[in-house]
Design a protein around this motif. Structure first.
Motif, PDB file in Angstrom:
ATOM      1  N   HIS A  31       1.971   0.149  -3.206  1.00  0.00           N
ATOM      2  CA  HIS A  31       0.548   0.478  -3.234  1.00  0.00           C
ATOM      3  C   HIS A  31      -0.314  -0.783  -3.254  1.00  0.00           C
ATOM      4  CE1 HIS A  31       1.965   4.535  -4.220  1.00  0.00           C
ATOM      5  NE2 HIS A  31       0.782   4.944  -3.784  1.00  0.00           N
TER       6      HIS A  31
ATOM      7  N   ALA B 211      -0.608  -1.917   0.252  1.00  0.00           N
ATOM      8  CA  ALA B 211      -1.558  -1.075   0.985  1.00  0.00           C
ATOM      9  C   ALA B 211      -2.998  -1.428   0.597  1.00  0.00           C
ATOM     10  CB  ALA B 211      -1.273   0.400   0.718  1.00  0.00           C
TER      11      ALA B 211
ATOM     12  N   SER C 216      -7.889  10.126  -4.093  1.00  0.00           N
ATOM     13  CA  SER C 216      -7.100   9.017  -3.588  1.00  0.00           C
ATOM     14  C   SER C 216      -7.454   7.725  -4.322  1.00  0.00           C
ATOM     15  CB  SER C 216      -7.340   8.855  -2.080  1.00  0.00           C
ATOM     16  OG  SER C 216      -6.683   7.719  -1.587  1.00  0.00           O
TER      17      SER C 216
ATOM     18  N   ALA D  96       0.584   4.402   0.119  1.00  0.00           N
ATOM     19  CA  ALA D  96       1.990   4.051   0.286  1.00  0.00           C
ATOM     20  C   ALA D  96       2.977   5.163  -0.057  1.00  0.00           C
ATOM     21  CB  ALA D  96       2.300   2.835  -0.587  1.00  0.00           C
ATOM     22  N   CYS D  97       2.494   6.353  -0.423  1.00  0.00           N
ATOM     23  CA  CYS D  97       3.447   7.389  -0.821  1.00  0.00           C
ATOM     24  C   CYS D  97       3.048   8.751  -0.253  1.00  0.00           C
ATOM     25  CB  CYS D  97       3.573   7.448  -2.355  1.00  0.00           C
ATOM     26  SG  CYS D  97       2.132   8.129  -3.207  1.00  0.00           S
ATOM     27  N   GLU D  98       3.843   9.734  -0.565  1.00  0.00           N
ATOM     28  CA  GLU D  98       3.626  11.087  -0.044  1.00  0.00           C
ATOM     29  C   GLU D  98       2.917  12.005  -1.041  1.00  0.00           C
ATOM     30  OE1 GLU D  98       4.101  11.954   3.080  1.00  0.00           O
ATOM     31  OE2 GLU D  98       4.886   9.963   3.526  1.00  0.00           O
TER      32      GLU D  98
ATOM     33  N   THR E 279      -2.063  13.327   2.405  1.00  0.00           N
ATOM     34  CA  THR E 279      -1.202  12.526   1.542  1.00  0.00           C
ATOM     35  C   THR E 279      -1.812  11.140   1.326  1.00  0.00           C
ATOM     36  OG1 THR E 279       0.092  11.574   3.354  1.00  0.00           O
ATOM     37  CG2 THR E 279       0.876  13.681   2.419  1.00  0.00           C
ATOM     38  N   CYS E 280      -1.304  10.493   0.316  1.00  0.00           N
ATOM     39  CA  CYS E 280      -1.689   9.111   0.032  1.00  0.00           C
ATOM     40  C   CYS E 280      -1.491   8.270   1.298  1.00  0.00           C
ATOM     41  CB  CYS E 280      -0.838   8.599  -1.133  1.00  0.00           C
ATOM     42  SG  CYS E 280      -1.003   6.857  -1.523  1.00  0.00           S
ATOM     43  N   LYS E 281      -0.342   8.443   1.935  1.00  0.00           N
ATOM     44  CA  LYS E 281      -0.028   7.665   3.139  1.00  0.00           C
ATOM     45  C   LYS E 281      -1.025   7.941   4.267  1.00  0.00           C
ATOM     46  CE  LYS E 281       4.167   6.426   3.726  1.00  0.00           C
ATOM     47  NZ  LYS E 281       5.619   6.412   3.910  1.00  0.00           N
ATOM     48  N   GLN E 282      -1.436   9.186   4.449  1.00  0.00           N
ATOM     49  CA  GLN E 282      -2.422   9.517   5.481  1.00  0.00           C
ATOM     50  C   GLN E 282      -3.753   8.824   5.210  1.00  0.00           C
ATOM     51  OE1 GLN E 282      -1.921  13.877   5.029  1.00  0.00           O
ATOM     52  NE2 GLN E 282      -1.982  13.926   7.262  1.00  0.00           N
TER      53      GLN E 282
END
Length: 79
Positions: free
Chosen positions: A44, A47, A29, A12-14, A5-8
């Protein structure tokens, strides 16, 4: 094929990215980050500011990339 995911990936999102290699997922990404930057998406942007601080130290940035690459490599392949 693996999913992160973006967060991983420090975002900032899933939103999910699916790719066969870490480099491919990194490009997805990056494209997503640019889209969110252009939209002025505040979470974002926050982040991205945190990531830009990390980039000031080559050692810290390399350690971050190596950690994320290992996380990607450890994910199970999806069929």
């Amino acid at each position: 094929m693996k999913t992160m995911t973006c967060k991983q990936l420090g975002g900032a999102c899933e939103k999910e990215f699916n790719a066969n290699t870490f480099d491919e997922i990194g490009e997805m990404s990056k494209a997503h980050a640019m889209e969110m930057f252009q939209r002025g998406d505040k979470p974002h942007l926050k982040a991205m500011n945190e990531m830009s601080e990390l980039m000031k130290s080559p050692n810290a940035m390399n350690a971050w990339f190596n950690k994320k690459r290992k996380e990607f490599d450890a994910l199970p392949d999806e069929q």
